[in-house]
Design an enzyme around this catalytic site. Structure first.
Site, PDB file in Angstrom:
ATOM      1  N   GLU A 193      -0.037  -4.389  22.243  1.00 45.41           N
ATOM      2  CA  GLU A 193      -0.274  -3.424  21.170  1.00 45.41           C
ATOM      3  C   GLU A 193      -1.736  -3.016  21.172  1.00 45.41           C
ATOM      4  O   GLU A 193      -2.623  -3.871  21.262  1.00 45.41           O
ATOM      5  CB  GLU A 193       0.048  -4.024  19.795  1.00 45.41           C
ATOM      6  CG  GLU A 193       1.495  -4.414  19.568  1.00 45.41           C
ATOM      7  CD  GLU A 193       1.714  -5.008  18.181  1.00 45.41           C
ATOM      8  OE1 GLU A 193       0.850  -4.796  17.299  1.00 45.41           O
ATOM      9  OE2 GLU A 193       2.729  -5.686  17.985  1.00 45.41           O
ATOM     10  N   GLU A 250       3.614 -11.593  17.712  1.00 45.83           N
ATOM     11  CA  GLU A 250       2.358 -12.116  17.169  1.00 45.83           C
ATOM     12  C   GLU A 250       2.564 -13.496  16.535  1.00 45.83           C
ATOM     13  O   GLU A 250       2.260 -13.735  15.375  1.00 45.83           O
ATOM     14  CB  GLU A 250       1.738 -11.139  16.167  1.00 45.83           C
ATOM     15  CG  GLU A 250       1.256  -9.861  16.829  1.00 45.83           C
ATOM     16  CD  GLU A 250       0.463  -8.953  15.903  1.00 45.83           C
ATOM     17  OE1 GLU A 250      -0.365  -8.181  16.394  1.00 45.83           O
ATOM     18  OE2 GLU A 250       0.684  -9.021  14.671  1.00 45.83           O
ATOM     19  N   SER A 286       3.835   6.081   6.466  1.00 50.19           N
ATOM     20  CA  SER A 286       3.203   5.599   7.690  1.00 50.19           C
ATOM     21  C   SER A 286       1.733   5.315   7.436  1.00 50.19           C
ATOM     22  O   SER A 286       0.991   6.197   7.005  1.00 50.19           O
ATOM     23  CB  SER A 286       3.329   6.640   8.805  1.00 50.19           C
ATOM     24  OG  SER A 286       2.566   6.260   9.927  1.00 50.19           O
ATOM     25  N   ASN A 323      -3.852   4.869   4.728  1.00 46.27           N
ATOM     26  CA  ASN A 323      -3.798   4.487   6.129  1.00 46.27           C
ATOM     27  C   ASN A 323      -4.468   3.142   6.344  1.00 46.27           C
ATOM     28  O   ASN A 323      -5.399   2.773   5.617  1.00 46.27           O
ATOM     29  CB  ASN A 323      -4.498   5.532   7.001  1.00 46.27           C
ATOM     30  CG  ASN A 323      -3.692   6.804   7.151  1.00 46.27           C
ATOM     31  OD1 ASN A 323      -2.469   6.778   7.058  1.00 46.27           O
ATOM     32  ND2 ASN A 323      -4.362   7.915   7.370  1.00 46.27           N
TER      33      ASN A 323
END
Length: 897
Positions: free
Chosen positions: A293, A195, A408, A308
């Site tokens: 992605e 990126e 995560s 999240n």
């Protein structure tokens, strides 16, 4: 109920088609005659080549395994992740490589702790499973993305020196890939940077960045000449950016094969735009393109309780692009794959320039629950690096990982559930070739949303209620169903608020409508405070350096333009507007800001919003807390008799600090009305909630539900009165008082015959005694055959002999029994009542006469009639398997009394 879309079945030969093109030929998949049966529905993509990349980035895998995570197939059986991916139609894995994601004493930074050695370990396992590998060099010790491209610790001494950085990139890339080659890894592609929208390895500017790109490319060509060289960017939704990047790469003679894009539907626009911008690059510069992605959420739950990325950083509208479910994930993957496949052949070589799609971190499941409150989980994150960042990562990335380290952030976007079991969406890369269908099972009806203002009439709001809705089914085939709404409840809308009422479709499905009523906006006295009309720019006086009113699409708080600021040296600016003709009184001035320092640190006192009236100035800080993390400043303003207020935005910022100010507003202050007490209404609603609904008729319960819906609507309002509250209390009280008890509370059925033969009918007048136990004091009353109905099926001995008795006057009352059925013995007359004799008979369903020529000996099967329990709703036929010898052929017979 009518079906408004037909399920399209793709009928094609099972042989792959050969596409003839100017530059040669290539094979594309041909869908099977019937799609495979699955738990998600996916329409095959026509013209998709057999080698279309269905890839997955599983870079965190080693740390997850070390943390105790296991991966399981759909049956819950533990499998090696790479084997499972291969079985699911995946043909490529993507593995990131960080230079040195460890402290001096060996503590990992997290995110998988993926240095070259650990990436190699995973790459060898992937190759052994038959998967190709994309090596993704970040040229950083930790996460590289548009907001940060930090130089590795070992390269810090020459940070910003493009020449030395390029030389080091060449050496590092060549050395790393050589080890991969010697280990026999099947490397198909190598990514030079991740990126790299604005920087790579600490180098900015196209001259310097191109040197780094070229150095990495040179190393790849020398070690792995067959591998494709990939350059990776993001933000395809920003108009003109990809065309600019591709042009710069061409102008600087960067040697590469694939122009790759990230594409997350939460942020990156439409798939149609994705196709358009990538096709422009492919056709203009004759490059392959792909999506490196992408992902989508299957739930909004948080598996490790540590926040999240989705939905915390996206808008509600962006979450509606696809369903939040495994089916939604399958839909998203298919849509992105189709967008890439639509790139087509732009250079005449006979191959589609759209290479494929990589799903990002589909296996990044939680390694525990409880978040940072769970000390054991924190220890696991820090020890093995299974979270996105460890506490140790703060030494390298203090402003992000140092503040927000943890688990995560994408566990709800994985293609495995929180326990590591494969979701139905995992094989989607297989299904886009074959197609997949599932059962026609109802799943949901999307909530209906209506918007209005407090000046709209109730009738105008009701007119927006749809008469039909689409009911979604698991196989992707929608049904159009008509709706009956509890629309009378909307009469109790009072002012701005969010109101919810329910409805029921003709198929018995529940549906909700949310009515959002907004207050009529107060008059804003700032001329074009959102800076959208260039003709109004003259109303602002801008002084100093670094600031201008310009387009800042994607970063503005409102519209596309804003007061944008940046300078390479320390700078100061001001933007001023004087407003006259104001009524004396109290006002509120607000504005929104976003941005950060050069190192992305927050700036809390560098920008301010102020108002000057009557020689007195009041102000509030406009904080810069990060990219599109908008802060709102609020300034109270007292306007005097001169009716004049001067509003000013000032900035005093260090070099390379950036951001914008937008949505400046000055409105008259209004008092919020005091709401009356709802204590008695709350008590009435609570009393209604205690009622045993099984005791009352549906009609009287419906009136109670209407009253409760009125209460819900009223309580959601902002301007209801004491009289409104009292009126709704009476509605609820009257509905409770009007509840009518059901006519019958139970049935009792006593059989006089215990065994039936195939084709028999139940004699309702003689075989069963049916008694109704009336709750209103009537006691037990024997019912005649015309007061109840029977439902049963004595088609064959293997069928269930379930008998359901239902009261005609109240279908909610039923009693269900199970009875055994005997096969008819061989050789009899075949009469439908006795079945005696030998020679198996085929029973005529209309006359009961038998065909005496067929069949072998049949064993008589006996049983007893037994109660299987009462129910308040009708019960469908069950299956009780009874053995039959001799294969007697029996005609179906179904009787209803």
């Amino acid at each position: 109920m009518r079906r408004n879309t037909a399920l399209t079945r793709i009928m094609a030969s099972g042989v792959a088609a050969i596409m003839l093109c100017a530059g040669g030929t290539f094979t594309v998949n041909a869908a099977e005659e019937e799609p495979v049966k699955a738990d998600v529905s996916v329409k095959a993509i026509q013209g998709l080549s057999d080698d279309f990349i269905g890839g997955m980035d599983v870079s965190s895998m080693l740390s997850l395994e070390e943390s105790g995570v296991t991966f399981k197939n759909a049956n819950g059986e533990v499998e090696d992740l790479f084997t499972l991916l291969k079985e699911s139609g995946v043909n490529y894995v993507r593995l990131r490589v960080w230079n040195d994601p460890f402290t001096a004493d060996g503590q990992g930074y997290g995110g998988g702790n993926v240095n070259a050695d650990r990436a190699l370990t995973m790459a060898k396992r992937a190759t052994a499973a038959g998967l190709k590998v994309l090596v993704d060099f970040h040229y950083s010790d930790f996460w590289a993305d548009p907001s940060k491209q930090q130089v590795p610790k070992a390269w810090k001494s020459f940070e910003g020196d493009a020449g030395k950085t390029a030389d080091t990139v060449y050496d590092y890339t060549k050395q790393t890939l050589t080890t991969f080659k010697q280990a026999g890894v099947d490397v198909g592609m190598v990514q030079v940077g991740n990126e790299t929208t604005a920087k790579i390895a600490g180098i900015s500017g196209w001259d310097g960045m191109s040197k780094v790109f070229s150095a990495g490319s040179k190393a790849i060509r020398e070690v792995l000449p067959e591998a494709k060289v990939v350059i990776h960017f993001t933000n395809p939704e920003k108009a003109g950016t990809y065309a600019t990047y591709a042009k710069q790469l061409s102008n600087h003679n960067v040697d590469y094969d694939v122009f790759a894009s990230s594409y997350y539907p939460f942020w990156h626009g439409t798939t149609e735009n994705l196709t358009s911008v990538l096709k422009n690059v492919a056709s203009t510069y004759k490059k392959d393109v792909m999506v490196a992605e992408t992902s989508w959420a299957y739930t909004l739950d948080d598996g490790d309780d540590d926040s999240n990325t989705v939905p915390s950083k996206v808008t509600a509208d962006n979450l509606k692009k696809y369903d939040i479910s495994p089916q939604g994930q399958a839909d998203e993957i298919r849509a992105v794959a189709e967008a890439v496949n639509n790139i087509g052949d732009n250079d005449g070589d006979g191959e589609n320039d759209g290479l494929g799609v990589f799903y990002w971190e589909p296996a990044w499941v939680p390694v525990g629950t409880g978040g940072k409150d769970n000390a054991e989980l924190v220890d696991t994150w820090n020890k093995y690096g299974g979270g996105w960042a460890t506490e140790a990562a703060g030494e390298y990335d203090p402003n992000d990982a140092g503040l927000y380290w943890g688990g995560s952030g994408v566990d709800n976007q994985a293609l495995f559930d929180f326990d590591g079991k494969a979701l139905a969406s995992l094989p989607t890369f297989k299904y886009i070739h074959t197609g997949a269908v599932t059962d026609h099972v109802f799943t949901k009806i999307d909530p209906v949303e209506i918007t209005a203002t407090d000046s709209d009439s109730i009738d105008a709001i009701k007119a927006q209620l749809p008469s039909e809705v689409a009911a979604h089914y698991q196989d992707g085939v929608d049904e159009t169903e008509t709706v009956t709404w509890q629309s009378a409840a909307l009469d109790w809308i009072r002012g701005a608020g969010t109101y919810t009422i329910t409805g029921t479709t003709n198929a018995g499905h529940d549906v909700t409508v949310t009515v959002t009523v907004t207050a009529t906006p107060a008059k804003d006295y700032v001329t074009d405070g959102s800076f959208e009309n260039a003709e109004n720019d003259k109303n602002w006086t801008i002084a100093g350096t670094g600031a201008s009113i310009t387009e800042d699409s994607g970063n503005a708080a409102d519209g596309k333009r804003a007061l944008k600021f940046w300078a390479s040296d320390a700078y100061s600016f001001s933007a001023t507007q004087t407003i006259t003709g104001l009524e004396p009184g109290e006002y509120v001035l607000t504005a929104m800001s976003q941005g950060a320092a050069a190192d992305n640190a927050a700036i809390t006192d560098g920008v301010a919003l102020s108002a000057t009236t009557g020689g007195k100035t009041t102000s509030d800080a406009l904080e810069l807390n990060g990219w599109v993390k908008f802060d709102t400043a609020t300034v109270p303003v007292t306007v005097g008799s001169d009716g004049t207020a001067t509003i000013t935005i000032t900035g005093n910022l260090p070099a390379d600090a950036w951001g914008n100010v937008d949505k400046v507003s000055l409105v008259k202050k209004t008092e919020t009305p005091v709401k009356p007490s709802t204590e008695n209404l709350d008590k009435a609603v609570a009393e209604a909630g205690k009622i045993n609904r099984d005791e009352y008729t549906n009609e009287s319960l419906a009136k109670l539900d209407q009253a409760l819906a009125a209460a819900d609507v009223l309580l959601a309002g902002s301007t209801y009165t004491e009289q409104d509250v009292n009126d709704v209390i009476k509605l609820v009280a009257d509905a409770i008082a009007g509840l009518a008890q059901k006519e019958v509370s139970s049935l009792t059925v006593t059989p006089s015959k215990t065994t039936y033969q195939v084709g028999d009918a139940i004699d309702a007048d003689h075989d069963l005694k049916v008694v109704g136990n009336y709750s209103a004091g009537m006691g037990n009353v024997t019912l005649s055959a015309d007061q109840f109905t029977l439902d049963y099926d004595f088609s064959a001995p293997a069928d269930a002999a379930k008998v359901t008795v239902t009261l005609k006057s109240n279908p909610n009352v039923t009693e269900t029994y199970t009875v055994a059925v005997t096969a008819r013995a061989e050789g009899g007359s075949g009469n439908g009542s006795d079945g005696a004799g030998n020679g198996g008979a085929t029973i005529n369903p209309d006359t009961g006469e038998g065909d005496k020529t067929n069949g072998a000996n049949g064993d008589k099967i006996t049983g007893v009639l037994s109660n299987t329990g009462s129910a308040v709703t009708a019960v469908g036929l069950a299956v009780v398997v009874l053995g039959v010898a001799g294969g007697v052929s029996l005609a179906l017979r179904r009787k209803r009394s």
